[in-house]
Scaffold this active site. Structure first.
Site, short mmCIF file in Angstrom:
data_model
loop_
_atom_site.label_atom_id
_atom_site.label_comp_id
_atom_site.label_asym_id
_atom_site.label_seq_id
_atom_site.Cartn_x
_atom_site.Cartn_y
_atom_site.Cartn_z
N ASP A 65 37.76 51.73 42.62
CA ASP A 65 36.84 52.99 42.78
C ASP A 65 36.23 53.29 41.62
OD1 ASP A 65 35.82 55.49 43.42
OD2 ASP A 65 36.91 55.39 45.43
N ILE A 66 35.00 53.47 41.55
CA ILE A 66 34.25 53.71 40.48
C ILE A 66 34.36 55.37 40.00
CG2 ILE A 66 32.54 51.87 40.55
CD1 ILE A 66 30.42 54.26 41.51
N ASN B 139 38.47 57.92 55.42
CA ASN B 139 37.44 59.23 55.86
C ASN B 139 36.52 58.83 56.89
OD1 ASN B 139 38.84 60.78 53.79
ND2 ASN B 139 37.23 59.99 52.21
N GLN C 7 33.38 61.34 54.78
CA GLN C 7 32.93 60.06 54.27
C GLN C 7 31.69 60.18 53.65
OE1 GLN C 7 32.45 57.38 57.66
NE2 GLN C 7 32.02 55.76 56.43
N HIS D 201 36.13 51.74 54.98
CA HIS D 201 36.78 51.81 53.80
C HIS D 201 38.00 52.42 53.90
CE1 HIS D 201 34.07 54.65 52.37
NE2 HIS D 201 34.85 55.18 51.47
N HIS E 4 40.97 53.88 51.38
CA HIS E 4 41.29 53.93 49.98
C HIS E 4 42.75 53.97 49.87
CE1 HIS E 4 37.73 56.74 49.16
NE2 HIS E 4 37.77 56.59 50.27
#
Length: 106
Positions: free
Chosen positions: A30-31, A86, A93, A99, A101
């Protein structure tokens, strides 16, 4: 989906720090990590959210869930980790491509 950031990552149009890839799934860091380790597991096929899944998505959903503990352990989270999906605006979301996490070590 041309405007989906995750679809662009799958296509190679946007770089990502990939940690795993197969024909159906891509995993990357994750960025904006919420923990020391924060991975995103996504199906390569565009699915807006978990609420948009049906029986035809069972295999990729299974693949995502089975990869989560394996990749968590490979990233030093042997003692435990969190997962989150989410779903929808009300569920927090932000990117509308399914996706998962996987994160830990705050």
């Amino acid at each position: 989906m041309t405007d989906c950031i995750f679809c662009k990552i799958v296509a190679g149009d946007i770089p990502a720090r990939k940690v795993y890839e197969d024909d159906d799934v891509l995993v990357f860091h994750d960025i904006k990590p919420a923990a020391d380790v924060h991975l995103l597991l996504i199906p390569k096929v565009h699915v807006e959210s978990l609420a948009h899944c049906d029986d035809g998505h069972a295999q990729v959903l299974s693949r995502l869930m089975l990869l989560a503990p394996k990749l968590a352990a490979e990233h030093g989270l042997e003692k435990g980790f969190k997962t989150a999906i989410n779903t929808g605006v009300g569920g927090g979301q932000e990117v509308f491509h399914l996706h998962v996490h996987v994160y830990g070590n705050r």
